[in-house]
Structures are given as C-alpha cells and as structure tokens.
Scaffold this motif. Structure first.
Motif: not given
Length: 122
Positions: A7-8, A11-16
């Motif tokens: 999940p991290r 989240s990284f792909v979604y945020s950056k």
C-alpha cells in the motif's frame, strides 16, 4: 515487469505520480530510474461486488500482460478503473488502456510508432 503490492508503493505513486485519464481507466505514473517497470491495479468498491471487481482486475492485468514489451523500464504505474467496464467489450477496454498508457509517456518510442495509424483516442 513486476507488480506493485505494498500500500505504501501505491500511495507514493498516487502522491508523486502524474495521472493520465482515459474514458474507462486512470493511469498514474512515477519514474523510478530502476531497470524494470512495476504495475499495480486499483479497483474501487464503488464498482460493485468482489466478483465484479476481480473480473475488472483480471481484464486489466491481461491487457497489461499483453502490452508488457511496450513499457519503458524505470516506472511505477498504477492502473485504476473509473467505471465498471464489465459490460464493455474487451477490445474497447484494451484500446482505452493502450491510449491512456501512451498519453502517460510510459510507452517506448519504437512501440508508439508501431502500434497505430497515428490516430489519437478521444
């Protein structure tokens, strides 16, 4: 081609990452500089029951598996379904995902030249 599982990582792909929108899918991409690209699939509970979500996920995975040689290395990619494309024909979903991946710049240059007549997907 490897898969995103943690999940991290999603989240990284979604945020950056940079999103590209198709008619039926959203593709978020972040460059990693690694030797291999990784792909994850996100299908929301809004799309329906587990059976429906799994069917959509299997279709998306089959399309990406077919297109795996056309991915440039060094990207993390998350493919998300916008609508429940279960009533869609597989060819329509395939074309939408292919065009959205091309817009997201994950496509290899030589693959982009070989895949179509130059027409852009609406």
């Amino acid at each position: 081609m490897e898969r995103l599982k943690n999940p991290r990582e999603f989240s990284f792909v979604y945020s950056k990452g940079t999103p590209s929108f198709g008619r039926y899918v959203v593709v978020s991409v972040v460059p990693t500089g690694k030797d291999v690209s990784r792909v994850g699939f996100a299908v929301s509970k809004k799309l329906g029951t587990a059976v429906t979500r799994n069917k959509v996920r299997r279709r998306l995975r089959a399309i990406v598996q077919e297109l795996r040689n056309q991915f440039s290395p060094g990207y993390d990619v998350v493919v998300g379904a916008k609508l429940a494309p279960t009533a869609l024909r597989f060819a329509e979903l395939h074309e939408d995902l292919r065009c959205t991946l091309r817009k997201s710049r994950v496509w290899r240059k030589e693959a982009a030249d070989l895949t179509g007549s130059g027409e852009e997907h609406a």
